[in-house]
Design a protein around this motif. Sequence first.
Motif, PDB file in Angstrom:
ATOM      1  N   SER A   1       0.967  -1.140  -0.082  1.00  0.00           N
ATOM      2  CA  SER A   1       0.175  -0.070   0.018  1.00  0.00           C
ATOM      3  C   SER A   1       0.779   1.085  -0.083  1.00  0.00           C
ATOM      4  CB  SER A   1      -0.630   0.077   1.103  1.00  0.00           C
ATOM      5  OG  SER A   1      -1.461   1.385   1.200  1.00  0.00           O
ATOM      6  N   ARG A   2       2.462   1.192   0.848  1.00  0.00           N
ATOM      7  CA  ARG A   2       2.434   2.619   0.471  1.00  0.00           C
ATOM      8  C   ARG A   2       3.598   2.548  -0.744  1.00  0.00           C
ATOM      9  NH1 ARG A   2       4.607   3.578   6.358  1.00  0.00           N
ATOM     10  NH2 ARG A   2       2.823   3.515   7.583  1.00  0.00           N
ATOM     11  N   LEU A   3       4.105   1.673  -1.299  1.00  0.00           N
ATOM     12  CA  LEU A   3       4.874   1.696  -2.494  1.00  0.00           C
ATOM     13  C   LEU A   3       3.325   1.952  -3.615  1.00  0.00           C
ATOM     14  CD1 LEU A   3       7.015  -1.348  -1.795  1.00  0.00           C
ATOM     15  CD2 LEU A   3       7.515   1.239  -1.222  1.00  0.00           C
ATOM     16  N   GLY A   4       2.538   2.057  -3.624  1.00  0.00           N
ATOM     17  CA  GLY A   4       1.622   1.521  -4.535  1.00  0.00           C
ATOM     18  C   GLY A   4       1.655   3.686  -4.520  1.00  0.00           C
ATOM     19  N   GLN A   5       1.643   4.055  -3.064  1.00  0.00           N
ATOM     20  CA  GLN A   5       1.039   5.529  -2.902  1.00  0.00           C
ATOM     21  C   GLN A   5       2.097   6.235  -3.762  1.00  0.00           C
ATOM     22  OE1 GLN A   5       0.582   6.872   0.648  1.00  0.00           O
ATOM     23  NE2 GLN A   5      -0.454   4.987   1.117  1.00  0.00           N
ATOM     24  N   ILE A   6       3.571   5.685  -4.195  1.00  0.00           N
ATOM     25  CA  ILE A   6       4.952   6.564  -5.008  1.00  0.00           C
ATOM     26  C   ILE A   6       4.691   6.561  -6.125  1.00  0.00           C
ATOM     27  CG2 ILE A   6       6.196   6.875  -3.253  1.00  0.00           C
ATOM     28  CD1 ILE A   6       7.735   4.126  -3.976  1.00  0.00           C
ATOM     29  N   GLY A   7       3.439   6.201  -6.728  1.00  0.00           N
ATOM     30  CA  GLY A   7       3.681   6.052  -8.351  1.00  0.00           C
ATOM     31  C   GLY A   7       3.948   4.916  -9.198  1.00  0.00           C
ATOM     32  N   SER A   8       4.360   4.299  -9.946  1.00  0.00           N
ATOM     33  CA  SER A   8       5.051   3.128 -11.213  1.00  0.00           C
ATOM     34  C   SER A   8       6.058   3.069 -10.920  1.00  0.00           C
ATOM     35  CB  SER A   8       3.996   3.079 -12.455  1.00  0.00           C
ATOM     36  OG  SER A   8       5.045   4.190 -13.137  1.00  0.00           O
ATOM     37  N   ALA A   9       7.433   3.396 -10.380  1.00  0.00           N
ATOM     38  CA  ALA A   9       8.335   2.908  -9.801  1.00  0.00           C
ATOM     39  C   ALA A   9       8.856   1.538 -10.237  1.00  0.00           C
ATOM     40  CB  ALA A   9       9.592   3.733  -8.917  1.00  0.00           C
ATOM     41  N   ASP A  10       9.697   1.025 -10.792  1.00  0.00           N
ATOM     42  CA  ASP A  10      10.548  -0.463 -10.662  1.00  0.00           C
ATOM     43  C   ASP A  10      11.195  -0.277  -9.116  1.00  0.00           C
ATOM     44  OD1 ASP A  10       8.981  -1.040 -13.034  1.00  0.00           O
ATOM     45  OD2 ASP A  10      10.430  -0.169 -14.772  1.00  0.00           O
ATOM     46  N   ILE A  11      11.796  -2.056  -9.527  1.00  0.00           N
ATOM     47  CA  ILE A  11      12.246  -1.969  -8.292  1.00  0.00           C
ATOM     48  C   ILE A  11      13.616  -3.016  -8.925  1.00  0.00           C
ATOM     49  CG2 ILE A  11      11.506  -4.640  -8.183  1.00  0.00           C
ATOM     50  CD1 ILE A  11      11.141  -4.234  -4.917  1.00  0.00           C
ATOM     51  N   VAL A  12      15.005  -2.076  -7.652  1.00  0.00           N
ATOM     52  CA  VAL A  12      16.092  -3.135  -7.948  1.00  0.00           C
ATOM     53  C   VAL A  12      16.378  -3.970  -6.585  1.00  0.00           C
ATOM     54  CG1 VAL A  12      18.464  -2.482  -7.679  1.00  0.00           C
ATOM     55  CG2 VAL A  12      17.068  -1.215  -9.396  1.00  0.00           C
ATOM     56  N   TYR A  13      16.323  -5.396  -6.516  1.00  0.00           N
ATOM     57  CA  TYR A  13      16.136  -6.355  -5.160  1.00  0.00           C
ATOM     58  C   TYR A  13      17.847  -6.425  -5.322  1.00  0.00           C
ATOM     59  CZ  TYR A  13      16.584 -10.096  -2.408  1.00  0.00           C
ATOM     60  OH  TYR A  13      16.473 -10.752  -1.319  1.00  0.00           O
ATOM     61  N   VAL A  14      18.383  -6.067  -3.865  1.00  0.00           N
ATOM     62  CA  VAL A  14      20.473  -6.162  -3.298  1.00  0.00           C
ATOM     63  C   VAL A  14      20.204  -6.762  -2.317  1.00  0.00           C
ATOM     64  CG1 VAL A  14      21.956  -4.890  -2.302  1.00  0.00           C
ATOM     65  CG2 VAL A  14      20.526  -3.752  -4.356  1.00  0.00           C
ATOM     66  N   SER A  15      21.359  -8.267  -2.565  1.00  0.00           N
ATOM     67  CA  SER A  15      21.082  -8.770  -1.094  1.00  0.00           C
ATOM     68  C   SER A  15      22.331  -9.138  -0.536  1.00  0.00           C
ATOM     69  CB  SER A  15      20.232 -10.171  -1.658  1.00  0.00           C
ATOM     70  OG  SER A  15      19.852 -11.414  -0.614  1.00  0.00           O
ATOM     71  N   LEU A  16      22.581  -9.163   0.789  1.00  0.00           N
ATOM     72  CA  LEU A  16      23.900  -9.436   1.266  1.00  0.00           C
ATOM     73  C   LEU A  16      23.549 -10.504   2.019  1.00  0.00           C
ATOM     74  CD1 LEU A  16      25.941  -6.086   1.119  1.00  0.00           C
ATOM     75  CD2 LEU A  16      26.197  -8.518  -0.819  1.00  0.00           C
ATOM     76  N   TYR A  17      24.875 -11.338   2.957  1.00  0.00           N
ATOM     77  CA  TYR A  17      24.513 -11.912   4.233  1.00  0.00           C
ATOM     78  C   TYR A  17      25.140 -10.771   4.859  1.00  0.00           C
ATOM     79  CZ  TYR A  17      25.353 -15.165   7.510  1.00  0.00           C
ATOM     80  OH  TYR A  17      25.116 -15.705   8.882  1.00  0.00           O
ATOM     81  N   GLU A  18      26.745 -10.552   4.969  1.00  0.00           N
ATOM     82  CA  GLU A  18      26.836  -9.338   5.940  1.00  0.00           C
ATOM     83  C   GLU A  18      28.358  -8.760   4.856  1.00  0.00           C
ATOM     84  OE1 GLU A  18      29.590 -12.095   7.762  1.00  0.00           O
ATOM     85  OE2 GLU A  18      31.460 -12.622   6.620  1.00  0.00           O
ATOM     86  N   SER A  19      28.371  -7.449   5.163  1.00  0.00           N
ATOM     87  CA  SER A  19      29.276  -6.474   4.806  1.00  0.00           C
ATOM     88  C   SER A  19      31.271  -7.104   5.356  1.00  0.00           C
ATOM     89  CB  SER A  19      29.453  -4.686   6.089  1.00  0.00           C
ATOM     90  OG  SER A  19      31.035  -4.672   5.042  1.00  0.00           O
ATOM     91  N   GLY A  20      31.539  -7.192   4.245  1.00  0.00           N
ATOM     92  CA  GLY A  20      32.797  -6.848   4.069  1.00  0.00           C
ATOM     93  C   GLY A  20      34.454  -6.144   5.046  1.00  0.00           C
ATOM     94  N   ASN A  21      33.264  -5.407   5.555  1.00  0.00           N
ATOM     95  CA  ASN A  21      34.205  -3.803   6.466  1.00  0.00           C
ATOM     96  C   ASN A  21      33.519  -4.636   7.697  1.00  0.00           C
ATOM     97  OD1 ASN A  21      34.730  -3.000   3.794  1.00  0.00           O
ATOM     98  ND2 ASN A  21      33.368  -1.179   3.557  1.00  0.00           N
ATOM     99  N   GLN A  22      34.924  -4.015   8.367  1.00  0.00           N
ATOM    100  CA  GLN A  22      34.743  -3.680   9.961  1.00  0.00           C
ATOM    101  C   GLN A  22      34.103  -2.736  10.156  1.00  0.00           C
ATOM    102  OE1 GLN A  22      38.766  -3.956  11.335  1.00  0.00           O
ATOM    103  NE2 GLN A  22      39.940  -5.487  11.005  1.00  0.00           N
ATOM    104  N   ASP A  23      33.954  -2.145   9.620  1.00  0.00           N
ATOM    105  CA  ASP A  23      32.598  -1.478  10.096  1.00  0.00           C
ATOM    106  C   ASP A  23      31.286  -1.495   9.955  1.00  0.00           C
ATOM    107  OD1 ASP A  23      31.964  -0.265   7.792  1.00  0.00           O
ATOM    108  OD2 ASP A  23      33.306   1.642   7.993  1.00  0.00           O
ATOM    109  N   THR A  24      30.964  -2.122   9.404  1.00  0.00           N
ATOM    110  CA  THR A  24      29.851  -2.646   8.264  1.00  0.00           C
ATOM    111  C   THR A  24      29.043  -1.796   7.517  1.00  0.00           C
ATOM    112  OG1 THR A  24      28.271  -1.718  10.505  1.00  0.00           O
ATOM    113  CG2 THR A  24      29.418  -3.892  10.890  1.00  0.00           C
ATOM    114  N   SER A  25      29.809  -1.299   6.845  1.00  0.00           N
ATOM    115  CA  SER A  25      29.396  -0.915   5.913  1.00  0.00           C
ATOM    116  C   SER A  25      29.714  -1.059   4.359  1.00  0.00           C
ATOM    117  CB  SER A  25      30.150   1.035   5.564  1.00  0.00           C
ATOM    118  OG  SER A  25      31.311   0.682   5.130  1.00  0.00           O
ATOM    119  N   VAL A  26      28.354  -0.566   3.182  1.00  0.00           N
ATOM    120  CA  VAL A  26      28.761  -1.333   1.845  1.00  0.00           C
ATOM    121  C   VAL A  26      28.033  -0.289   1.004  1.00  0.00           C
ATOM    122  CG1 VAL A  26      27.597  -2.578   0.409  1.00  0.00           C
ATOM    123  CG2 VAL A  26      27.884  -3.948   2.597  1.00  0.00           C
ATOM    124  N   LYS A  27      29.278   0.181  -0.105  1.00  0.00           N
ATOM    125  CA  LYS A  27      28.430   0.831  -1.291  1.00  0.00           C
ATOM    126  C   LYS A  27      27.811   0.258  -1.979  1.00  0.00           C
ATOM    127  CE  LYS A  27      31.583   4.569   0.283  1.00  0.00           C
ATOM    128  NZ  LYS A  27      32.896   5.136  -0.352  1.00  0.00           N
TER     129      LYS A  27
END
Length: 307
Positions: free
Chosen positions: A109-135
């Motif tokens: 319902s929430r996403l339906g309110q923003i129009g017809s934007a398509d979706i990009v899916y990103v999946s990780l188990y964990e970050s490879g950095n010690q500070d848990t960051s991912v770009k």
Amino acid sequence: IAVKYAWSDLHNIPSEQFAAYWVGQIEIKEGGNRTIGINEGRAQSRIFVDGKQVFPDENERNQGEITHYFSSGTHLIEVEYINNWHTTEYKVTIGEEREPPLDDEELRSRLGQIGSADIVYVSLYESGNQDTSVKVAVPRFEEPIVVWLDSYEGIDWTVDAPGGVSAFVIGSYAPATRILNNEDVPVYHSRSRIGIRDRGSSGGCSCSSGYFHCEQKTGIESLEQVLREKTGKELVGFGSAYSTARLKVARYEEADRARAAENARNIEAARRACEAEANPDFDTMLNDAPSPRPVDDTGDWGTDTPR
């Protein structure tokens, strides 16, 4: 606060002996509730605000995420931590009060309110950095997109999407996951996590006595359908890894859809063939057995001969 390493990979400190104390001040410009996220793994920690312990509370019920009221002004934050495992993984974040995670109907319902934007899916188990960051680098699309960020570990995401982002969706098993550069873009947290997926494959499948089983049941061939059901959006980009510091999203196009569909058909055909196999019984178990091979010069039987 974020620290993540295994064994003695941080300054030669054995993880089982790692302990830490952090202290600092934060400035709250406008008083109100804030969300404190804690991801501590197999360890113990305590958090104090202006000398008062806020985590865990006296009943030790507020594991993972708490809401705390901060008045405007400067506040002293103290964090104590003792690890008890061969890996060290600890993270504390303080941010704007977060609304509860959304179920599939609410999210759609929430996403339906923003129009017809398509979706990009990103999946990780964990970050490879010690500070848990991912770009994450997303290719340019003609219209702003919805970015779904899935992870097991709590991650600090930075997303570079030159075509613009209409909304973020976070699905994570761990608290303290956040997007560092959302720039006032809506962020929705999902109750469900879709899981790591491999492009074009459901993983090793096997058949045993009519029972068909795939080790990895979340191949990309079903991703489109799952995302469409949960968000009402079409998949246009995909990126997945087990552990990384940087991830580049690839476009998901017609050729990918065709390969995924073919893979799904092959898996379904293998499943039907497997289920069509009759369970062996005393009358039929030897019908298709190979004929015994002659005894060789050593007197040993062949390896595939029934005994």
